[in-house]
Design a protein around this motif. Structure first.
Motif, mmCIF file in Angstrom:
data_model
loop_
_atom_site.group_PDB
_atom_site.id
_atom_site.type_symbol
_atom_site.label_atom_id
_atom_site.label_comp_id
_atom_site.label_asym_id
_atom_site.label_seq_id
_atom_site.Cartn_x
_atom_site.Cartn_y
_atom_site.Cartn_z
ATOM 1 N N TYR A 48 0.831 -1.194 0.000
ATOM 2 C CA TYR A 48 0.000 0.000 0.000
ATOM 3 C C TYR A 48 0.872 1.253 0.000
ATOM 4 O O TYR A 48 1.934 1.284 0.634
ATOM 5 N N GLN A 57 0.636 5.282 1.007
ATOM 6 C CA GLN A 57 -0.157 6.277 1.727
ATOM 7 C C GLN A 57 0.507 7.634 1.595
ATOM 8 O O GLN A 57 1.553 7.893 2.217
ATOM 9 N N THR A 107 -3.770 11.186 3.501
ATOM 10 C CA THR A 107 -4.768 10.459 2.722
ATOM 11 C C THR A 107 -4.873 9.010 3.190
ATOM 12 O O THR A 107 -4.055 8.533 3.969
ATOM 13 N N ALA A 108 -5.894 8.321 2.689
ATOM 14 C CA ALA A 108 -6.084 6.915 3.006
ATOM 15 C C ALA A 108 -5.086 6.064 2.227
ATOM 16 O O ALA A 108 -4.588 6.477 1.170
ATOM 17 N N PRO A 109 -4.779 4.883 2.734
ATOM 18 C CA PRO A 109 -3.911 3.975 1.980
ATOM 19 C C PRO A 109 -4.529 3.617 0.635
ATOM 20 O O PRO A 109 -5.749 3.576 0.489
ATOM 21 N N LEU A 133 -4.122 0.698 -2.556
ATOM 22 C CA LEU A 133 -3.523 -0.576 -2.954
ATOM 23 C C LEU A 133 -2.583 -0.368 -4.135
ATOM 24 O O LEU A 133 -2.996 0.160 -5.167
ATOM 25 N N TYR A 139 3.455 0.367 2.954
ATOM 26 C CA TYR A 139 3.198 -0.709 3.898
ATOM 27 C C TYR A 139 3.032 -2.037 3.160
ATOM 28 O O TYR A 139 2.343 -2.103 2.142
ATOM 29 N N PHE A 165 0.251 -5.960 9.248
ATOM 30 C CA PHE A 165 0.904 -4.947 8.439
ATOM 31 C C PHE A 165 2.351 -4.782 8.896
ATOM 32 O O PHE A 165 2.646 -4.889 10.093
ATOM 33 N N GLY A 225 5.556 -2.302 9.602
ATOM 34 C CA GLY A 225 5.566 -1.036 10.311
ATOM 35 C C GLY A 225 5.561 0.195 9.416
ATOM 36 O O GLY A 225 5.351 1.311 9.895
#
Lengths: 115, 110
Positions: free
Chosen positions: B37, B39, B43-45, B47, B88, B101, B103
């Motif tokens: 992912y 990010q 903002t949101a993660p 894909l 991530y 996930f 780190g």
């Protein structure tokens, strides 16, 4: 277009409860596994839990940190997933994201647990 | 079981190729597929890579993923300033019966 919109976040006292909603559109919600993931300020992503579809008996799974306090549910007639959070702790403070199959993500809703 | 480990930071100059590692265990990466992912700040993660090495539509082919044993890697070629973000890795963990996930790795484009 896939859309996930979380709502219900806010300020709550330690020991309190809050219920988050995740309204979905643009995909087959009823067939999708729905996840909740959270992120404390300045920290990484933490998986909270997931609920599978009716075909998989709406099976749920939770992270150890929230098991017994949080409950995930869904209403396929409303294309909505929920996260019921009880016995909230200050360490539950985070932005909470819902996600469809960990592919598409909502914009998140902030939950602050503080006295 | 071991939660996936990523380097906290990585950096590169525009046009360069960088790789980000994700070291897991037999219960997660060793047995299950890995997602990556991106990010961007605030903002949101999003894909970036699924099933170890598959790109969703719309993700540039500058991004590629690989997996070997209990480790996975994300490679970004032709680095651009807009690639500056947190990255991530994630995988299902059979022992924990949950998703884990890494780190996260903060990528800086110098």
């Amino acid at each position: 277009e896939v859309q996930l919109v979380e709502s219900g976040g806010g300020l709550v006292q330690p020991g309190g409860s809050l219920k988050l909603s995740c309204a979905a559109s643009g995909f087959s919600f009823s067939a999708s596994v729905m996840h909740w993931v959270r992120q404390a300020s300045g920290k990484g992503l933490e998986w909270v839990g997931r609920i599978r579809s009716k075909a998989d008996s709406y099976a749920t799974a939770y992270a150890a940190s929230v098991k017994g306090r949080f409950t995930i549910s869904r209403d396929d007639s409303k294309n909505t997933a929920y996260l019921q959070m009880n016995s909230l702790k200050t360490e539950d403070t985070a932005v909470y994201y819902c996600s469809s199959a960990l592919n598409s993500w909502g914009q998140g809703t902030l939950v602050t647990v503080s006295s | 079981q071991s939660v996936p480990t990523q380097p906290p930071s990585a950096s590169g100059t525009p046009g360069q190729r960088v790789t980000i590692s994700c070291s897991g265990s037999s219960s997660n990466i060793g047995k299950n597929n890995v997602n990556w992912y991106q990010q961007l700040p605030g903002t949101a993660p999003k894909l970036l890579i699924y099933s170890n090495n598959q790109r969703p539509s719309g993700v540039p082919d500058r991004f590629s993923g690989s997996k070997s044993g209990t480790s996975a890697s994300l490679a970004i070629s032709g680095l651009q300033s807009e690639d500056e973000a947190d990255y991530y890795c994630a995988a299902w963990d059979d022992s924990l019966s949950g998703c884990v996930f890494g780190g996260g790795t903060k990528l800086t484009v110098l």
